[in-house]
Design a protein around this motif. Sequence first.
Motif, PDB file in Angstrom:
ATOM      1  N   ARG A 162      -8.608  61.215  31.246  1.00 27.10           N
ATOM      2  CA  ARG A 162      -7.390  61.933  30.854  1.00 27.10           C
ATOM      3  C   ARG A 162      -6.368  61.907  31.990  1.00 27.10           C
ATOM      4  O   ARG A 162      -5.175  61.711  31.764  1.00 27.10           O
ATOM      5  CB  ARG A 162      -7.738  63.368  30.460  1.00 27.10           C
TER       6      ARG A 162
ATOM      7  N   VAL B 241     -14.531  62.266  30.920  1.00 22.51           N
ATOM      8  CA  VAL B 241     -13.396  62.480  30.020  1.00 22.51           C
ATOM      9  C   VAL B 241     -12.210  63.039  30.805  1.00 22.51           C
ATOM     10  O   VAL B 241     -11.067  62.580  30.633  1.00 22.51           O
ATOM     11  CB  VAL B 241     -13.780  63.417  28.856  1.00 22.51           C
TER      12      VAL B 241
ATOM     13  N   VAL C  93     -17.270  55.118  34.153  1.00 25.28           N
ATOM     14  CA  VAL C  93     -16.219  55.204  33.140  1.00 25.28           C
ATOM     15  C   VAL C  93     -15.001  54.453  33.662  1.00 25.28           C
ATOM     16  O   VAL C  93     -14.624  54.584  34.814  1.00 25.28           O
ATOM     17  CB  VAL C  93     -15.861  56.671  32.798  1.00 25.28           C
TER      18      VAL C  93
ATOM     19  N   SER D 141      -8.133  57.561  24.681  1.00 28.15           N
ATOM     20  CA  SER D 141      -9.420  57.962  24.138  1.00 28.15           C
ATOM     21  C   SER D 141     -10.523  57.453  25.060  1.00 28.15           C
ATOM     22  O   SER D 141     -10.290  56.608  25.926  1.00 28.15           O
ATOM     23  CB  SER D 141      -9.615  57.395  22.723  1.00 28.15           C
ATOM     24  N   VAL D 142     -11.723  57.988  24.848  1.00 25.81           N
ATOM     25  CA  VAL D 142     -12.911  57.542  25.580  1.00 25.81           C
ATOM     26  C   VAL D 142     -13.983  57.247  24.542  1.00 25.81           C
ATOM     27  O   VAL D 142     -14.175  58.023  23.608  1.00 25.81           O
ATOM     28  CB  VAL D 142     -13.416  58.610  26.582  1.00 25.81           C
TER      29      VAL D 142
ATOM     30  N   SER E 200      -8.872  52.095  24.691  1.00 26.75           N
ATOM     31  CA  SER E 200      -9.809  53.173  25.023  1.00 26.75           C
ATOM     32  C   SER E 200     -10.512  52.898  26.353  1.00 26.75           C
ATOM     33  O   SER E 200     -10.746  51.755  26.732  1.00 26.75           O
ATOM     34  CB  SER E 200     -10.853  53.286  23.917  1.00 26.75           C
TER      35      SER E 200
ATOM     36  N   ARG F 196     -16.484  58.287  19.886  1.00 29.76           N
ATOM     37  CA  ARG F 196     -15.138  58.330  20.458  1.00 29.76           C
ATOM     38  C   ARG F 196     -14.655  59.772  20.588  1.00 29.76           C
ATOM     39  O   ARG F 196     -14.950  60.619  19.742  1.00 29.76           O
ATOM     40  CB  ARG F 196     -14.167  57.568  19.559  1.00 29.76           C
ATOM     41  N   LYS F 197     -13.880  59.984  21.639  1.00 30.78           N
ATOM     42  CA  LYS F 197     -13.182  61.256  21.807  1.00 30.78           C
ATOM     43  C   LYS F 197     -11.703  60.927  22.045  1.00 30.78           C
ATOM     44  O   LYS F 197     -11.380  60.212  23.001  1.00 30.78           O
ATOM     45  CB  LYS F 197     -13.737  62.048  22.983  1.00 30.78           C
TER      46      LYS F 197
ATOM     47  N   PHE G  44     -17.365  64.262  21.247  1.00 29.83           N
ATOM     48  CA  PHE G  44     -17.180  62.924  20.684  1.00 29.83           C
ATOM     49  C   PHE G  44     -17.590  62.954  19.211  1.00 29.83           C
ATOM     50  O   PHE G  44     -18.387  63.795  18.805  1.00 29.83           O
ATOM     51  CB  PHE G  44     -18.067  61.905  21.415  1.00 29.83           C
TER      52      PHE G  44
ATOM     53  N   LEU H 295      -7.955  61.665  23.208  1.00 29.63           N
ATOM     54  CA  LEU H 295      -7.404  62.487  24.279  1.00 29.63           C
ATOM     55  C   LEU H 295      -5.925  62.781  24.095  1.00 29.63           C
ATOM     56  O   LEU H 295      -5.354  63.544  24.863  1.00 29.63           O
ATOM     57  CB  LEU H 295      -7.621  61.813  25.635  1.00 29.63           C
TER      58      LEU H 295
END
Length: 187
Positions: free
Chosen positions: A131, A127, A79, A137-138, A101, A183-184, A169, A186
Motif C-alpha cells: 500500500r 499488504v 512481497v 492490489s496484492v 498487482s 486477492r486483496k 483476501f 487496496l
Amino acid sequence: MVEVRPAGPDSWRDVATVMGERGDPSRCLCQYFRLRGRAWSDATPDENRQGLRSQVCHGERPPGVLAYDGDTPIGWCAVARRTSYPRVLASPHWRTDHPDSWVITCFVVPVGKRRKGVAGELAAGAVAMAREYAAPSVEGCAVDTTLAGRTPSADLYRGPLSVFLDAGFTEVSRTSPQWVLVRKLLD
C-alpha cells in the motif's frame, strides 16, 4: 507483541537469521520465483543468498517484510510487484486480470515460532508495505490445507489459505483443489 517492518539494507543480518542454515529457506532464499529454467536449476545456495542480499541491500524497494519479537527476527514474507517474479508471470497458478498487482510469494517462519500467528502478521505487514508503494492490489497463491490433506510444513511456503482469508483476501480462482489464487484490493 509482533512488529512487522520492511526489510531494508540495515536488516540483512535479520533476513539471513530467519532463512537459517538448514532446510529449504537456506537454499532458496526466496529466489525460486525470481529465476526460471537453468538460471534456477544451476543456481547454488550461495548465489541465491547473494541474490537476496542484493535485493535487500541495494534494491529499489524492500523485497519483503520481517516480523520481530522485540529485537529478535521471527519471520519473513516476500512481497513485490508481479513483474519482479518471472516464474509468477509464466505460471498458470498465478494467472490474473490484475497485471499491476503485487504478489506475496513466500513465508518463512522458523520452527518454534510457527502456529503463533506470525504468518498472519507478516501478511498484514506485506499488504501495508504494498500500500505504501501504491500497489492497487496484492495477490497470493495460497495452499488450501483443508483439501490438500496433511501438508508438510515445507510445502506451506506460499502460505495457507486461512492466513490470507484472515487478512482480508478473497478467493479469485483455483487451478487445482489445493492452489488458490487470492486477492486483496487496496484502492
